[in-house]
Design a protein around this motif. Structure first.
Motif, PDB file in Angstrom:
ATOM      1  N   LEU A  67       0.860  -1.196   0.000  1.00  0.00           N
ATOM      2  CA  LEU A  67       0.000   0.000   0.000  1.00  0.00           C
ATOM      3  C   LEU A  67       0.887   1.234   0.000  1.00  0.00           C
ATOM      4  O   LEU A  67       1.939   1.248   0.650  1.00  0.00           O
ATOM      5  CB  LEU A  67      -0.906   0.018   1.242  1.00  0.00           C
ATOM      6  CG  LEU A  67      -1.975  -1.079   1.351  1.00  0.00           C
ATOM      7  CD1 LEU A  67      -2.652  -1.028   2.722  1.00  0.00           C
ATOM      8  CD2 LEU A  67      -3.013  -0.961   0.246  1.00  0.00           C
ATOM      9  N   ILE A 106      -4.858  -7.340   0.368  1.00  0.00           N
ATOM     10  CA  ILE A 106      -4.592  -5.981  -0.113  1.00  0.00           C
ATOM     11  C   ILE A 106      -3.525  -5.284   0.749  1.00  0.00           C
ATOM     12  O   ILE A 106      -2.827  -4.370   0.280  1.00  0.00           O
ATOM     13  CB  ILE A 106      -5.897  -5.140  -0.159  1.00  0.00           C
ATOM     14  CG1 ILE A 106      -5.715  -3.849  -0.949  1.00  0.00           C
ATOM     15  CG2 ILE A 106      -6.404  -4.802   1.221  1.00  0.00           C
ATOM     16  CD1 ILE A 106      -5.680  -4.027  -2.425  1.00  0.00           C
ATOM     17  N   GLU A 162      -8.253  -0.101  -0.931  1.00  0.00           N
ATOM     18  CA  GLU A 162      -7.936  -0.588  -2.280  1.00  0.00           C
ATOM     19  C   GLU A 162      -7.340   0.497  -3.192  1.00  0.00           C
ATOM     20  O   GLU A 162      -6.408   0.227  -3.950  1.00  0.00           O
ATOM     21  CB  GLU A 162      -9.158  -1.233  -2.929  1.00  0.00           C
ATOM     22  CG  GLU A 162      -8.754  -2.130  -4.090  1.00  0.00           C
ATOM     23  CD  GLU A 162      -9.826  -3.118  -4.501  1.00  0.00           C
ATOM     24  OE1 GLU A 162     -10.981  -2.998  -4.031  1.00  0.00           O
ATOM     25  OE2 GLU A 162      -9.496  -4.010  -5.303  1.00  0.00           O
ATOM     26  N   LYS A 209      -3.529   0.683  -3.301  1.00  0.00           N
ATOM     27  CA  LYS A 209      -2.741  -0.480  -3.710  1.00  0.00           C
ATOM     28  C   LYS A 209      -1.476  -0.018  -4.442  1.00  0.00           C
ATOM     29  O   LYS A 209      -1.550   0.837  -5.342  1.00  0.00           O
ATOM     30  CB  LYS A 209      -3.585  -1.372  -4.619  1.00  0.00           C
ATOM     31  CG  LYS A 209      -2.913  -2.664  -4.978  1.00  0.00           C
ATOM     32  CD  LYS A 209      -3.861  -3.561  -5.750  1.00  0.00           C
ATOM     33  CE  LYS A 209      -3.119  -4.838  -6.111  1.00  0.00           C
ATOM     34  NZ  LYS A 209      -3.935  -5.755  -6.861  1.00  0.00           N
TER      35      LYS A 209
END
Ligand SMILES: Nc1ncnc2c1ncn2[C@@H]1O[C@H](COP(=O)(O)OP(=O)(O)OP(=O)(O)O)[C@@H](O)[C@H]1O
Length: 205
Positions: free
Chosen positions: A18, A39, A188, A191
């Motif tokens: 991330l 994730i 998300e 990412k």
């Protein structure tokens, strides 16, 4: 008190998962991280809690302000429920374990060896540890795994009491905790983008 996370990039196994995550959680607030399996929610929580260094960015609070509960319950199976909590009360020098026993309905189990508890009971004991730490920032990774509906509600009540006392909480969970007051952050969009290949021919070998 405020937990400020600024432009944080986190990695697992040396690979960025991330990038550029920023948020602020004030006293009395809870933030729930959402996102698909893999994730990077656990990695982000571990980094915020100071268990691993960030790739870049900053966490604007000392690790000493935080209590972290991960996938492992961190309980000692040969000690009783009471002894487990007393152990943590001694480590954190917080004294009484009564509030923790009550918050997670552990009174009837307090003399039972922790190793003999069911999975959900173990989880309740692991979460009761958060109360015992006396720390203002709770960082919780999938806290409701193994909990039945009543125990999830018990957990939500414990979080609410923590927030009402001026604490704050950062959680990752896939289920609805019934904590309507919690904000949600979908990770998300953060990412990490894989670095461009600098060896074009090598990519085909
Ligand atoms: N030891 C490791 N070495 C390399 N990659 C790893 C390692 N452990 C985990 N990963 C990878 O790092 C990524 C982030 O994992 P992480 O556990 O943070 O995700 P998550 O969002 O918490 O997932 P879940 O919802 O399934 O709990 C995943 O793609 C995972 O496969």
């Amino acid at each position: 008190m405020e937990l400020t996370v600024s432009d944080l990039s986190v990695a697992r196994g040396g690979i960025a998962v991330l990038e550029g995550v920023s948020f602020t959680i004030a006293s009395g607030e809870a933030l729930v991280l959402r996102g698909p399996n893999g994730i990077g929610k656990t990695t982000l929580l571990r980094t915020v809690a100071g268990l691993q260094p960030p790739l870049s960015g900053a966490v604007g609070l000392e690790r000493d302000a935080m209590a972290y509960a991960g996938h492992a319950d961190g309980i000692k199976s040969v000690l009783s429920v009471r002894e487990n909590l007393q152990f943590w009360a001694d480590v954190f020098e917080t004294g009484s374990i009564d509030a923790a026993l009550d918050a997670f309905d552990l009174r009837g189990l307090e003399n039972r060896a922790a190793g003999g508890l069911s999975a959900g009971q173990k989880r309740r004991l692991g979460l009761a540890r958060m109360v015992v730490t006396g720390r203002p920032v709770w960082v919780l990774d999938e806290p409701t795994v193994s909990l039945d509906v009543a125990s999830v509600a018990m957990f939500a009540d414990a979080v609410r009491a923590h927030l009402a006392g001026g604490g704050l909480a950062l959680l990752a969970t896939h289920i609805d905790l019934g904590l309507a007051e919690a904000r949600v952050l979908d990770v998300e969009p953060f990412k990490a983008v894989p670095p461009p290949l600098d060896d074009f021919d090598g990519a085909f070998l």
